[in-house]
Write a protein that holds these residues in place. Sequence first.
Motif, PDB file in Angstrom:
ATOM      1  N   THR A  42     126.275 -17.039  -2.848  1.00 11.70           N
ATOM      2  CA  THR A  42     125.199 -16.546  -2.000  1.00 11.70           C
ATOM      3  C   THR A  42     125.650 -16.620  -0.553  1.00 11.70           C
ATOM      4  OG1 THR A  42     124.187 -18.723  -1.809  1.00 11.70           O
ATOM      5  CG2 THR A  42     123.410 -17.335  -3.608  1.00 11.70           C
ATOM      6  N   GLU A  43     125.125 -15.730   0.263  1.00 13.67           N
ATOM      7  CA  GLU A  43     125.539 -15.652   1.663  1.00 13.67           C
ATOM      8  C   GLU A  43     125.077 -16.844   2.484  1.00 13.67           C
ATOM      9  OE1 GLU A  43     127.723 -13.505   2.998  1.00 13.67           O
ATOM     10  OE2 GLU A  43     127.937 -12.857   0.927  1.00 13.67           O
ATOM     11  N   ASP A  44     124.029 -17.548   2.041  1.00 18.17           N
ATOM     12  CA  ASP A  44     123.495 -18.652   2.834  1.00 18.17           C
ATOM     13  C   ASP A  44     124.014 -20.022   2.416  1.00 18.17           C
ATOM     14  OD1 ASP A  44     122.159 -18.553   0.436  1.00 18.17           O
ATOM     15  OD2 ASP A  44     120.233 -19.165   1.273  1.00 18.17           O
ATOM     16  N   ASP A  45     124.916 -20.097   1.464  1.00 18.13           N
ATOM     17  CA  ASP A  45     125.431 -21.377   0.990  1.00 18.13           C
ATOM     18  C   ASP A  45     126.952 -21.389   1.100  1.00 18.13           C
ATOM     19  OD1 ASP A  45     126.249 -23.639  -0.418  1.00 18.13           O
ATOM     20  OD2 ASP A  45     124.782 -23.367  -2.010  1.00 18.13           O
TER      21      ASP A  45
END
Length: 167
Positions: A11-14
């Motif tokens: 995921t882009e946020d992790d």
Amino acid sequence: MIHEGNPFAPTEDDPFRRFRGRLAAPVTIITSGDDAKRTGLTVSSLFLVEGDPSLIHAVVGPNSDLFDVVAESGRFLVHICKEGQNSAADVFAGLRPSPGGLFKSVEWEQTDWGPALDAMPNRAFCSLVSVDETAWSGVLVGQVDRFEIAELSSPLVHYRGSYRSLD
């Protein structure tokens, strides 16, 4: 349990999952248990330590059935998946349904270490040395009692959220 999406997809946020997604990982299925209770899980987070004895460290969810069954039985098998075994890997990862249970979709035979999957002849038979929880994971450490090795020209790997072959 069937997941809504791929629980291993980056995921882009992790940043941790993004970094992990950039590492090619083996696709294995670990099985354990007996007639009363048997289970399996697709596992890519594992490493082998050569020595006397040789050890396999497998990182699994501490709330998974596999974690509990291995802790109870004290034994497990690690099977190496090959190209074309994506469906079985998805079933044991909980991403694809298997009416009747995990083992209805594969041929297998019961061993003292747990179910041996017929279509995956590259396997390690392990006795549990330790079980631990660290961070959000459970770590199973098994002493390899024996290996079964067959020709394997194209193992299945997991890279950036999908299965790949080495060809």
